[in-house]
Scaffold this motif. Structure first.
Motif, PDB file in Angstrom:
ATOM      1  N   ARG A  10       0.863  -1.191   0.000  1.00  0.00           N
ATOM      2  CA  ARG A  10       0.000   0.000   0.000  1.00  0.00           C
ATOM      3  C   ARG A  10       0.899   1.242   0.000  1.00  0.00           C
ATOM      4  O   ARG A  10       0.984   1.955   1.009  1.00  0.00           O
ATOM      5  N   PRO A  11       1.564   1.521  -1.112  1.00  0.00           N
ATOM      6  CA  PRO A  11       2.553   2.607  -1.141  1.00  0.00           C
ATOM      7  C   PRO A  11       1.985   3.997  -0.874  1.00  0.00           C
ATOM      8  O   PRO A  11       2.718   4.883  -0.453  1.00  0.00           O
ATOM      9  N   ALA A  12       0.704   4.197  -1.079  1.00  0.00           N
ATOM     10  CA  ALA A  12       0.088   5.497  -0.820  1.00  0.00           C
ATOM     11  C   ALA A  12      -0.475   5.577   0.596  1.00  0.00           C
ATOM     12  O   ALA A  12      -1.039   6.590   0.987  1.00  0.00           O
ATOM     13  N   GLY A  13      -0.301   4.526   1.387  1.00  0.00           N
ATOM     14  CA  GLY A  13      -0.839   4.478   2.745  1.00  0.00           C
ATOM     15  C   GLY A  13       0.081   5.136   3.758  1.00  0.00           C
ATOM     16  O   GLY A  13       0.879   6.021   3.437  1.00  0.00           O
ATOM     17  N   ARG A  14      -0.004   4.669   4.982  1.00  0.00           N
ATOM     18  CA  ARG A  14       0.776   5.228   6.083  1.00  0.00           C
ATOM     19  C   ARG A  14       2.271   5.078   5.826  1.00  0.00           C
ATOM     20  O   ARG A  14       2.709   4.131   5.183  1.00  0.00           O
ATOM     21  N   THR A  15       3.038   6.018   6.347  1.00  0.00           N
ATOM     22  CA  THR A  15       4.489   5.992   6.183  1.00  0.00           C
ATOM     23  C   THR A  15       5.180   6.084   7.538  1.00  0.00           C
ATOM     24  O   THR A  15       4.567   6.459   8.532  1.00  0.00           O
ATOM     25  N   ILE A  16       6.462   5.742   7.535  1.00  0.00           N
ATOM     26  CA  ILE A  16       7.308   5.929   8.702  1.00  0.00           C
ATOM     27  C   ILE A  16       8.592   6.618   8.243  1.00  0.00           C
ATOM     28  O   ILE A  16       8.965   6.538   7.074  1.00  0.00           O
ATOM     29  N   THR A  17       9.239   7.287   9.160  1.00  0.00           N
ATOM     30  CA  THR A  17      10.524   7.910   8.869  1.00  0.00           C
ATOM     31  C   THR A  17      11.600   7.091   9.562  1.00  0.00           C
ATOM     32  O   THR A  17      11.508   6.808  10.754  1.00  0.00           O
ATOM     33  N   VAL A  18      12.612   6.702   8.792  1.00  0.00           N
ATOM     34  CA  VAL A  18      13.685   5.852   9.291  1.00  0.00           C
ATOM     35  C   VAL A  18      14.988   6.655   9.264  1.00  0.00           C
ATOM     36  O   VAL A  18      15.329   7.265   8.248  1.00  0.00           O
ATOM     37  N   ALA A  19      15.692   6.651  10.390  1.00  0.00           N
ATOM     38  CA  ALA A  19      17.004   7.295  10.454  1.00  0.00           C
ATOM     39  C   ALA A  19      18.022   6.377   9.802  1.00  0.00           C
ATOM     40  O   ALA A  19      18.009   5.170  10.011  1.00  0.00           O
ATOM     41  N   VAL A  20      18.898   6.957   8.989  1.00  0.00           N
ATOM     42  CA  VAL A  20      19.935   6.183   8.310  1.00  0.00           C
ATOM     43  C   VAL A  20      21.276   6.889   8.471  1.00  0.00           C
ATOM     44  O   VAL A  20      21.335   8.088   8.722  1.00  0.00           O
ATOM     45  N   ALA A  21      22.339   6.132   8.343  1.00  0.00           N
ATOM     46  CA  ALA A  21      23.687   6.683   8.442  1.00  0.00           C
ATOM     47  C   ALA A  21      24.560   6.007   7.410  1.00  0.00           C
ATOM     48  O   ALA A  21      24.341   4.854   7.059  1.00  0.00           O
ATOM     49  N   ARG A  22      25.556   6.744   6.920  1.00  0.00           N
ATOM     50  CA  ARG A  22      26.483   6.149   5.960  1.00  0.00           C
ATOM     51  C   ARG A  22      27.882   6.728   6.162  1.00  0.00           C
ATOM     52  O   ARG A  22      28.059   7.849   6.644  1.00  0.00           O
ATOM     53  N   ARG A  23      28.839   5.943   5.780  1.00  0.00           N
ATOM     54  CA  ARG A  23      30.233   6.388   5.759  1.00  0.00           C
ATOM     55  C   ARG A  23      30.821   5.886   4.457  1.00  0.00           C
ATOM     56  O   ARG A  23      30.833   4.680   4.191  1.00  0.00           O
ATOM     57  N   THR A  24      31.305   6.786   3.658  1.00  0.00           N
ATOM     58  CA  THR A  24      31.842   6.408   2.359  1.00  0.00           C
ATOM     59  C   THR A  24      33.222   5.788   2.510  1.00  0.00           C
ATOM     60  O   THR A  24      33.920   6.000   3.504  1.00  0.00           O
ATOM     61  N   ALA A  25      33.605   5.040   1.514  1.00  0.00           N
ATOM     62  CA  ALA A  25      34.921   4.391   1.516  1.00  0.00           C
ATOM     63  C   ALA A  25      36.020   5.444   1.520  1.00  0.00           C
ATOM     64  O   ALA A  25      35.932   6.452   0.818  1.00  0.00           O
ATOM     65  N   THR A  26      37.052   5.209   2.302  1.00  0.00           N
ATOM     66  CA  THR A  26      38.171   6.153   2.344  1.00  0.00           C
ATOM     67  C   THR A  26      39.116   5.954   1.171  1.00  0.00           C
ATOM     68  O   THR A  26      39.863   6.853   0.820  1.00  0.00           O
TER      69      THR A  26
END
Length: 107
Positions: A69-85
């Motif tokens: 149900r893509p048009a239904g209820r949503t949630i917000t998810v915290a994400v983190a990333r670290r790129t390759a050095t």
């Protein structure tokens, strides 16, 4: 566990799929661009400061609660990333989910 600790709530796998433009489960769901920013949420957020010092960037992504149900209820998810050095020697993506269900992997 507090909401301000991005690493605890981070679902890096989702960030990988969203930033790569992969449609996770439903063709009608369009990935959004993540506005990456510092992880520290305030002067008392030592954990966020440590993430920033390690070169981690944090953001949030809003996703359907139910991909059937893509048009239904949503949630917000915290994400983190670290790129390759060293991008030349980069092998792939490491995905870590420190959250539930169950015990958190972080302190």
């Amino acid at each position: 566990m507090t909401e301000s600790r991005y690493a605890v709530a981070a679902v890096v796998a989702l960030a990988t799929f969203v930033t790569a433009g992969v449609h996770i489960a439903h063709a009608e769901v369009r990935p959004e661009r993540i506005a990456w920013h510092e992880c520290r949420t305030g002067p008392e957020d030592e954990y966020g400061a440590q993430l920033d010092a390690a070169g981690v960037r944090c953001g949030e992504v809003t996703v359907p609660l139910d991909y059937t149900r893509p048009a239904g209820r949503t949630i917000t998810v915290a994400v983190a990333r670290r790129t390759a050095t060293d991008p030349v020697r980069r092998v792939g993506t490491l995905v870590v989910n420190t959250g539930g269900p169950g015990e958190s992997l972080s302190g």
